[in-house]
Design an enzyme around this catalytic site. Structure first.
Site, PDB file in Angstrom:
ATOM      1  N   ALA A   1      -2.396  -8.919  -3.232  1.00  0.00           N
ATOM      2  CA  ALA A   1      -3.115  -8.356  -2.095  1.00  0.00           C
ATOM      3  C   ALA A   1      -2.166  -8.373  -0.902  1.00  0.00           C
ATOM      4  O   ALA A   1      -1.227  -9.180  -0.854  1.00  0.00           O
ATOM      5  CB  ALA A   1      -4.352  -9.205  -1.808  1.00  0.00           C
TER       6      ALA A   1
ATOM      7  N   GLY B   1      -3.295 -10.555  -6.600  1.00  0.00           N
ATOM      8  CA  GLY B   1      -4.118  -9.371  -6.848  1.00  0.00           C
ATOM      9  C   GLY B   1      -3.471  -8.397  -7.813  1.00  0.00           C
ATOM     10  O   GLY B   1      -4.173  -7.627  -8.491  1.00  0.00           O
TER      11      GLY B   1
ATOM     12  N   GLU C   1      -4.368  -9.676 -11.117  1.00  0.00           N
ATOM     13  CA  GLU C   1      -5.813  -9.455 -11.269  1.00  0.00           C
ATOM     14  C   GLU C   1      -6.121  -7.980 -11.530  1.00  0.00           C
ATOM     15  O   GLU C   1      -7.010  -7.654 -12.318  1.00  0.00           O
ATOM     16  CB  GLU C   1      -6.538  -9.962 -10.013  1.00  0.00           C
ATOM     17  CG  GLU C   1      -6.453 -11.482  -9.888  1.00  0.00           C
ATOM     18  CD  GLU C   1      -6.852 -12.001  -8.512  1.00  0.00           C
ATOM     19  OE1 GLU C   1      -6.304 -11.505  -7.505  1.00  0.00           O
ATOM     20  OE2 GLU C   1      -7.702 -12.895  -8.437  1.00  0.00           O
TER      21      GLU C   1
ATOM     22  N   GLU D   1      -1.691 -17.731  -5.193  1.00  0.00           N
ATOM     23  CA  GLU D   1      -2.500 -17.822  -3.971  1.00  0.00           C
ATOM     24  C   GLU D   1      -2.490 -19.220  -3.369  1.00  0.00           C
ATOM     25  O   GLU D   1      -2.561 -19.370  -2.149  1.00  0.00           O
ATOM     26  CB  GLU D   1      -3.947 -17.399  -4.266  1.00  0.00           C
ATOM     27  CG  GLU D   1      -4.142 -15.909  -4.478  1.00  0.00           C
ATOM     28  CD  GLU D   1      -3.942 -15.433  -5.912  1.00  0.00           C
ATOM     29  OE1 GLU D   1      -3.385 -16.202  -6.738  1.00  0.00           O
ATOM     30  OE2 GLU D   1      -4.364 -14.306  -6.215  1.00  0.00           O
TER      31      GLU D   1
HETATM   32  N1  CO8 Z   1       1.712  -8.540   0.860  1.00  0.00           N
HETATM   33  C1  CO8 Z   1       2.356  -7.911   1.847  1.00  0.00           C
HETATM   34  N2  CO8 Z   1       3.684  -7.662   1.812  1.00  0.00           N
HETATM   35  C2  CO8 Z   1       4.381  -8.083   0.717  1.00  0.00           C
HETATM   36  C3  CO8 Z   1       3.768  -8.751  -0.339  1.00  0.00           C
HETATM   37  C4  CO8 Z   1       2.348  -8.991  -0.251  1.00  0.00           C
HETATM   38  N3  CO8 Z   1       1.650  -9.572  -1.243  1.00  0.00           N
HETATM   39  N4  CO8 Z   1       4.698  -9.039  -1.269  1.00  0.00           N
HETATM   40  C5  CO8 Z   1       5.858  -8.575  -0.802  1.00  0.00           C
HETATM   41  N5  CO8 Z   1       5.678  -7.985   0.398  1.00  0.00           N
HETATM   42  C6  CO8 Z   1       6.676  -7.350   1.263  1.00  0.00           C
HETATM   43  C7  CO8 Z   1       7.571  -8.392   1.930  1.00  0.00           C
HETATM   44  O1  CO8 Z   1       6.935  -8.935   3.088  1.00  0.00           O
HETATM   45  C8  CO8 Z   1       8.779  -7.553   2.246  1.00  0.00           C
HETATM   46  O2  CO8 Z   1       8.512  -6.774   3.382  1.00  0.00           O
HETATM   47  P1  CO8 Z   1       9.576  -6.734   4.618  1.00  0.00           P
HETATM   48  O3  CO8 Z   1      10.789  -6.077   4.020  1.00  0.00           O
HETATM   49  O4  CO8 Z   1       8.871  -5.901   5.640  1.00  0.00           O
HETATM   50  O5  CO8 Z   1       9.823  -8.135   5.003  1.00  0.00           O
HETATM   51  C9  CO8 Z   1       8.864  -6.587   1.053  1.00  0.00           C
HETATM   52  O6  CO8 Z   1       7.563  -6.586   0.461  1.00  0.00           O
HETATM   53  C10 CO8 Z   1       9.853  -7.060  -0.015  1.00  0.00           C
HETATM   54  O7  CO8 Z   1       9.514  -8.385  -0.378  1.00  0.00           O
HETATM   55  P2  CO8 Z   1      10.589  -9.584  -0.410  1.00  0.00           P
HETATM   56  O8  CO8 Z   1      11.677  -9.364   0.600  1.00  0.00           O
HETATM   57  O9  CO8 Z   1       9.822 -10.879  -0.303  1.00  0.00           O
HETATM   58  O10 CO8 Z   1      11.190  -9.381  -1.884  1.00  0.00           O
HETATM   59  P3  CO8 Z   1      11.854 -10.498  -2.805  1.00  0.00           P
HETATM   60  O11 CO8 Z   1      12.456  -9.753  -3.942  1.00  0.00           O
HETATM   61  O12 CO8 Z   1      12.709 -11.408  -2.020  1.00  0.00           O
HETATM   62  O13 CO8 Z   1      10.613 -11.406  -3.344  1.00  0.00           O
HETATM   63  C11 CO8 Z   1       8.397 -11.730  -4.271  1.00  0.00           C
HETATM   64  C12 CO8 Z   1       9.651 -10.831  -4.197  1.00  0.00           C
HETATM   65  C13 CO8 Z   1       8.746 -13.054  -4.976  1.00  0.00           C
HETATM   66  C14 CO8 Z   1       7.338 -10.998  -5.066  1.00  0.00           C
HETATM   67  C15 CO8 Z   1       7.892 -12.032  -2.830  1.00  0.00           C
HETATM   68  O14 CO8 Z   1       7.777 -10.812  -2.119  1.00  0.00           O
HETATM   69  C16 CO8 Z   1       6.543 -12.708  -2.779  1.00  0.00           C
HETATM   70  O15 CO8 Z   1       6.452 -13.911  -3.016  1.00  0.00           O
HETATM   71  N6  CO8 Z   1       5.478 -11.959  -2.440  1.00  0.00           N
HETATM   72  C17 CO8 Z   1       4.149 -12.523  -2.272  1.00  0.00           C
HETATM   73  C18 CO8 Z   1       3.533 -12.822  -3.625  1.00  0.00           C
HETATM   74  C19 CO8 Z   1       2.172 -13.439  -3.442  1.00  0.00           C
HETATM   75  O16 CO8 Z   1       1.999 -14.512  -2.901  1.00  0.00           O
HETATM   76  N7  CO8 Z   1       1.138 -12.727  -3.903  1.00  0.00           N
HETATM   77  C20 CO8 Z   1      -0.243 -13.171  -3.798  1.00  0.00           C
HETATM   78  C21 CO8 Z   1      -0.891 -12.573  -2.586  1.00  0.00           C
HETATM   79  S1  CO8 Z   1      -2.541 -13.206  -2.290  1.00  0.00           S
HETATM   80  C22 CO8 Z   1      -3.543 -12.329  -3.352  1.00  0.00           C
HETATM   81  O17 CO8 Z   1      -3.091 -11.459  -4.016  1.00  0.00           O
HETATM   82  C23 CO8 Z   1      -5.031 -12.631  -3.480  1.00  0.00           C
HETATM   83  C24 CO8 Z   1      -5.534 -13.466  -2.395  1.00  0.00           C
HETATM   84  C25 CO8 Z   1      -6.988 -13.818  -2.614  1.00  0.00           C
HETATM   85  C26 CO8 Z   1      -7.586 -14.217  -1.295  1.00  0.00           C
HETATM   86  C27 CO8 Z   1      -9.076 -14.082  -1.311  1.00  0.00           C
HETATM   87  C28 CO8 Z   1      -9.572 -13.843   0.126  1.00  0.00           C
HETATM   88  C29 CO8 Z   1     -11.023 -13.384   0.165  1.00  0.00           C
END
Ligand code: CO8
Length: 257
Positions: free
Chosen positions: A65, A108, A111, A131
Site C-alpha cells: 500500500a 498490500g 495481499e 507492515e
Molecule cells: N509506498 C510508497 N512508496 C513506496 C513504497 C510504498 N509501499 N515502496 C517503495 N516506494 C517508493 C520509495 O519511497 C521510492 O520513492 P522515492 O524515489 O520518491 O524515494 C521508490 O518507491 C523506490 O523505492 P526504494 O528507493 O526504497 O527502492 P529500493 O530498491 O531501495 O527498496 C523496497 C525496495 C525494499 C521494496 C523498499 O522500497 C521498501 O521497503 N518499500 C516498502 C515496503 C513495505 O513496507 N510495504 C508494506 C507497506 S504497508 C501495506 O502494504 C499495508 C498496510 C496495512 C495498514 C492497514 C491500515 C488500515
C-alpha cells in the site's frame, strides 16, 4: 477511460492488466485502486474475456500500500472511510485471475497477489508482510489469506519478523503455484490464462467459486455446495458438448466462452 496507474491489453480471450507506477514500485494508492476496480469490472462484464492476468514490473509486482498516502491518516479517518474495504471488489472478481509476480510483492502487494486465483512467480519474486516494521499490521487480508495459504507457522514468521520469502520458499509453502525463469513469466501466465479461457466460462467461474468456498465453509457444507454446482452443470449445453466430444473423440467447442 484514460488510465494513469495501469496499462491494459487483450490477447484473444485474455486480458492483461499491468500495474504502472514505476516511480513508486507500483505502490497501491487510491487512484490505482479506483482504476483497478473499474478495469476489473470492465473485463468482468466483457463476454469476450475468459481470464485475466494481473502483473507489475520486473522489479516489483507491488511494494505495498502507498505508505506516503497512508502516513497522515488518523483513526477516525481510516475508520470512517473503511480504508482498504475498496479492495474487496478486486478480490470478488468472478472470472479467473492469474497474478504474474516478479520482484517485490510486499504488504498490500502480497495481499493483492493472494486475492488472485493462481500466483505464478518469477524466480526473482520476493513475498512479505513487512507492515510490522511500519507500526501496523496487514490490512488487506495478509493475516488471513496468508495463514490459509501457508499455515500458521510460516504466516506468523513472515508477519511477526517482516522478513521476505523468496520464490522457491513461496512455492514450497503453497503460496505460489509455479516458479519460472523471469524471462518466461508472462508467456507462462498468458498460456495458462489462454488454457482457462478456452474452457466453458461458467464452468471456470464455478470452479473458482467452489474452491474459494473451501476457505469459508465446513467440509460438509462445502461438499454440498460443490455437489449442487456439479448437478446444475447437467442443465448446460457445455456439459452436453464436453462429454459428447469426448465420446465422439473430437475437440469440444464450448458455447459459453
Ligand atoms: N509506498 C510508497 N512508496 C513506496 C513504497 C510504498 N509501499 N515502496 C517503495 N516506494 C517508493 C520509495 O519511497 C521510492 O520513492 P522515492 O524515489 O520518491 O524515494 C521508490 O518507491 C523506490 O523505492 P526504494 O528507493 O526504497 O527502492 P529500493 O530498491 O531501495 O527498496 C523496497 C525496495 C525494499 C521494496 C523498499 O522500497 C521498501 O521497503 N518499500 C516498502 C515496503 C513495505 O513496507 N510495504 C508494506 C507497506 S504497508 C501495506 O502494504 C499495508 C498496510 C496495512 C495498514 C492497514 C491500515 C488500515
Amino acid at each position: 477511460m484514460a488510465l494513469n496507474t495501469l496499462k491494459t491489453e487483450t490477447r484473444g480471450r485474455v486480458a492483461i492488466i499491468t500495474l504502472n507506477r514505476p516511480d513508486a514500485l507500483n505502490a497501491l494508492n487510491s487512484e490505482l485502486l479506483g482504476e483497478l476496480r473499474e478495469t476489473m469490472a470492465k473485463f468482468g462484464d466483457d463476454e469476450k474475456i475468459g481470464a485475466i492476468v494481473l502483473t507489475g514490473s520486473e522489479k516489483a509486482f507491488a511494494a505495498g500500500a502507498d505508505i506516503k498516502e497512508m502516513q497522515p491518516l488518523d483513526y477516525v479517518g481510516a475508520y470512517m472511510n473503511d480504508f482498504f474495504e475498496g479492495w474487496s471488489a478486486v478480490a470478488n472478481t468472478r472470472k479467473p485471475v492469474i497474478a504474474a509476480v516478479s520482484g517485490y510483492a510486499l504488504g498490500g502487494g502480497c495481499e493483492l497477489a493472494m486475492m488472485c486465483d493462481i500466483i505464478i512467480a518469477s524466480d526473482t519474486a520476493k513475498f512479505g508482510q513487512p507492515e510490522i516494521t511500519l507500526g501496523v499490521i496487514p490490512g488487506m487480508g495478509g493475516t488471513q489469506r496468508l495463514t490459509r495459504a501457508i499455515g500458521k507457522a510460516k504466516a506468523m514468521d513472515l508477519c511477526l519478523t517482516g522478513r521476505f520469502m523468496e520464490a522457491e520458499e513461496a512455492e514450497r509453502s503453497g503460496l505460489v503455484a509455479r516458479v519460472v525463469a523471469a524471462d518466461d513469466l508472462m508467456a507462462t501466465a498468458i498460456k495458462a490464462a489462454e488454457k482457462i479461457a478456452g474452457f466453458s466460462l461458467p464452468v471456470a467461474m464455478m470452479v473458482k467459486e467452489s474452491v474459494n468456498r473451501a476457505d469459508e465453509m465446513t467440509l460438509a457444507e462445502g461438499l454440498r455446495f460443490e455437489r449442487r454446482l456439479f448437478h446444475s452443470l447437467f442443465a448446460t449445453e457445455d456439459q452436453k458438448e464436453g462429454m459428447g466430444a469426448f465420446v465422439e473423440k473430437r475437440k469440444a467447442q464450448f458455447k459459453h466462452r
